[in-house]
Each structure stands twice: as structure tokens, then as C-alpha cells.
Motif scaffolding. Structure first.
Motif, mmCIF file in Angstrom:
data_model
loop_
_atom_site.group_PDB
_atom_site.id
_atom_site.type_symbol
_atom_site.label_atom_id
_atom_site.label_comp_id
_atom_site.label_asym_id
_atom_site.label_seq_id
_atom_site.Cartn_x
_atom_site.Cartn_y
_atom_site.Cartn_z
ATOM 1 N N VAL A 210 0.814 -1.219 0.000
ATOM 2 C CA VAL A 210 0.000 0.000 0.000
ATOM 3 C C VAL A 210 0.846 1.267 0.000
ATOM 4 C CG1 VAL A 210 -2.026 -1.072 1.017
ATOM 5 C CG2 VAL A 210 -0.265 -0.112 2.524
ATOM 6 N N GLY A 211 2.040 1.190 0.537
ATOM 7 C CA GLY A 211 2.913 2.363 0.534
ATOM 8 C C GLY A 211 3.437 2.719 -0.835
ATOM 9 N N ASP A 212 3.306 1.789 -1.793
ATOM 10 C CA ASP A 212 3.784 2.055 -3.156
ATOM 11 C C ASP A 212 2.806 2.899 -3.967
ATOM 12 O OD1 ASP A 212 5.829 0.375 -2.438
ATOM 13 O OD2 ASP A 212 5.281 -1.263 -3.799
ATOM 14 N N ILE A 213 1.579 3.048 -3.482
ATOM 15 C CA ILE A 213 0.546 3.740 -4.248
ATOM 16 C C ILE A 213 0.596 5.235 -3.935
ATOM 17 C CG2 ILE A 213 -1.920 3.879 -4.769
ATOM 18 C CD1 ILE A 213 -2.182 1.039 -3.510
ATOM 19 N N PRO A 214 0.826 6.076 -4.943
ATOM 20 C CA PRO A 214 0.838 7.523 -4.681
ATOM 21 C C PRO A 214 -0.507 7.991 -4.136
ATOM 22 C CG PRO A 214 1.717 7.023 -6.873
ATOM 23 C CD PRO A 214 1.109 5.760 -6.351
ATOM 24 N N ALA A 215 -0.472 8.979 -3.254
ATOM 25 C CA ALA A 215 -1.704 9.479 -2.651
ATOM 26 C C ALA A 215 -2.693 9.970 -3.699
ATOM 27 C CB ALA A 215 -1.389 10.599 -1.664
ATOM 28 N N THR A 216 -2.181 10.475 -4.808
ATOM 29 C CA THR A 216 -3.052 11.002 -5.866
ATOM 30 C C THR A 216 -3.683 9.894 -6.706
ATOM 31 O OG1 THR A 216 -1.110 11.213 -7.298
ATOM 32 C CG2 THR A 216 -1.807 13.178 -6.054
ATOM 33 N N ARG A 217 -3.333 8.633 -6.397
ATOM 34 C CA ARG A 217 -3.879 7.501 -7.150
ATOM 35 C C ARG A 217 -4.711 6.566 -6.280
ATOM 36 N NH1 ARG A 217 -3.624 8.062 -12.654
ATOM 37 N NH2 ARG A 217 -2.246 9.858 -12.821
ATOM 38 N N LEU A 218 -4.783 6.834 -4.975
ATOM 39 C CA LEU A 218 -5.391 5.897 -4.033
ATOM 40 C C LEU A 218 -6.787 6.356 -3.595
ATOM 41 C CD1 LEU A 218 -5.267 3.451 -2.099
ATOM 42 C CD2 LEU A 218 -4.023 4.914 -0.489
ATOM 43 N N MET A 219 -7.736 5.414 -3.648
ATOM 44 C CA MET A 219 -9.082 5.656 -3.127
ATOM 45 C C MET A 219 -9.496 4.471 -2.270
ATOM 46 S SD MET A 219 -10.924 7.492 -6.428
ATOM 47 C CE MET A 219 -10.278 6.431 -7.727
#
Length: 282
Positions: A210-219
Motif C-alpha cells: 500500500v505504501g507504493d501507491i501515490p496518494a493522488t492515485r489511491l481511493m
């Protein structure tokens, strides 16, 4: 632990998010919500989950989701055909979906994609229905709400071919491995996370990803009534998942990402509002 008729959730499950949340995948047209939907929505509001995207998985449920969205503030809908039902795709269904996509409360094309895990429809039927819905997304300009299970390489191949023509797309309820995740991120896709990572039997691998997912891509999403988190701090009678429990999923994701619940709540909501264009008039 207490509960009452108005709120059957035990005290330990009455959580409130530190910032408003968007549940991007709620199957509120499921029959299990038929008798108490208003109460479910009120519990969601109390928990700061006031914005819900209702998932359309076939024509009937897409129409029901859109109708519900028109009746309640903060509710929106997707409209599409799940790969399990891909064998039903035909021209009249495509026309009906096209009409739904013109509805102001319908904010995405889908749930559509590929599921090679159970193959209720053949892979060929799934690909045909999926490509048809990719075409509808291009026509409408709406983002895509995608389903994929055990079909990552083929999904990426198809999306790579269409990538210049389609807009935003989210792989909802992501459960796959690191290679698949990074393949989707390389295609500039968004990722939807559920309570799957709360499952020590099959979801623990997500905690490292989960840390690999950029904040601008995570929902974030519940996918309710399915995927009730296995590590909730209290038992839930009936075991029906609901949007009011989304703060628990956010807490878990934030823990494994090494950030605060408030930060994750704010970023996932900003991403979802931008993705579904919720700040525009609907």
C-alpha cells in the motif's frame, strides 16, 4: 457492547472518520439493504462517510443505483456490466448503458473488466463486453470503474491499447501482487482498496504494497455488503458490511502506509472527488 434498533452496530464499531470520506464502491442495491437503507445511510453520515458511489454491475442494478442516487444527496452511481455477466452483452444492452451514461448522477462506466478466476462468462465473451464498454467510456468521457481478478496481464494489454483514448480509470478492490500493481500504476491507473488487507489469510501481502501507491492515485471503498473486515474490534450480527465501517479500513491502510488517518482520509477524498468530478454540478 450495546446496540439499539436504530443502530445495530456495537459501540466498538461506531467509528467516525477524522475527515469526510468517499466510499467509491458500495453495492447498496443489494437485497440485504432493502429494508433499512435509510438507516444505513444515516450511520454512514454519522461516521463521516457522506459520499457514496453505488456500483452498477448489470443493467437492472445500474438503473437502480442511478435511481437511488437521484433520491439521496451525496449518492452517485456507476453503470456497466460485470465480467461475470459478459455473455449477456448485446447491442440493445449497449444502447441502454449509453443512455445511463448520459445521466448526471452516473459518474463512471463499469463495473467492467476481466475475471479469469471463475469464468462465469468465457474469456472471449468477457473481452468483447469489456472492449465495448471501453468504447462507451471514450464516447461519454466518463472514467472507468474496473474489475480484475486473475487476469492482470491481459487486462494491462487491453488497457495499454486503449490508454490514449480513455480518461481516468480505477482498478477497484485491488487484491493482486506487486508486479500487477506497478503495471497498473505505470498505466496511470487509480487503485481502490477495501478491507481485503484486513484479512490475515489472504490479504496480508497488501500491507507491504500500500505504501507504493501515490496518494493522488489511491481511493478507498467497502465493496459492501461484501468483504467485511475480518479484524474488526467487535462481532457484527449478520456479518453484512456497510459504509459506516469504512473508517476502520482507512485506519488499517493508514497504519500500513505509515501516515495518519486524517491525512489518508483527506487525500483519498480529494482524489475521489477529482476522479469522479464530484465538485461539478450533478
Amino acid at each position: 457492547m450495546t446496540h439499539d434498533d436504530a443502530n445495530p452496530l456495537p459501540d466498538a464499531l461506531r467509528m467516525t472518520s477524522p475527515a469526510p470520506l468517499v466510499d467509491i464502491g458500495a453495492n447498496l442495491t443489494h437485497e440485504s439493504f432493502a429494508k433499512d437503507l435509510d438507516a444505513v445511510l444515516e450511520r454512514a453520515r454519522v461516521a463521516e462517510v457522506a459520499t457514496l458511489i453505488l456500483t452498477g454491475t448489470d443493467l437492472v442494478h445500474s438503473e437502480q443505483a442511478a435511481a437511488l442516487a437521484h433520491r439521496h444527496d451525496g449518492l452517485y452511481a456507476t453503470a456497466g456490466l460485470h465480467p461475470h455477466m459478459a455473455s449477456h452483452w448485446d447491442a440493445p444492452l449497449g444502447s441502454a448503458m449509453r443512455a445511463l451514461h448520459a445521466d448526471a448522477k452516473v459518474v463512471a462506466v463499469g463495473e467492467c473488466g476481466l475475471d479469469f478466476n471463475r469464468n462465469f462468462s468465457t474469456p472471449t465473451e468477457q473481452e468483447r463486453a469489456f472492449e465495448a464498454q471501453l468504447g462507451l467510456a471514450v464516447e461519454s468521457g466518463l472514467p472507468l470503474f474496473l474489475h480484475e481478478r486473475d487476469a492482470g496481464p491481459r487486462m494491462r494489454d487491453i488497457l495499454r491499447h486503449w490508454r490514449d483514448d480513455i480518461g481516468n480509470a480505477v482498478v477497484h478492490c485491488f487484491t493482486a501482487d506487486r508486479e500487477t500493481l506497478h503495471g497498473y500504476l505505470d498505466l496511470d491507473l487509480h487503485i481502490g482498496l477495501t478491507g481485503w488487507l484486513c484479512d490475515e489469510r489472504r490479504g496480508h501481502h497488501l500491507r507491504e504494497l500500500v505504501g507504493d501507491i501515490p496518494a493522488t492515485r489511491l481511493m478507498v471503498e467497502t465493496d459492501c455488503p461484501y468483504l467485511l473486515p475480518r479484524n474488526l474490534p467487535a462481532k457484527l450480527k449478520g456479518r453484512r458490511h456497510e459504509p459506516a465501517l469504512l473508517p476502520w479500513i482507512v485506519r488499517e491502510i493508514a497504519h500500513w502506509r505509515g501516515e495518519s488517518e486524517a491525512s489518508l482520509a483527506a487525500s483519498t477524498t480529494a482524489t475521489a472527488r477529482r476522479f469522479f468530478q464530484l465538485d461539478e454540478e450533478h
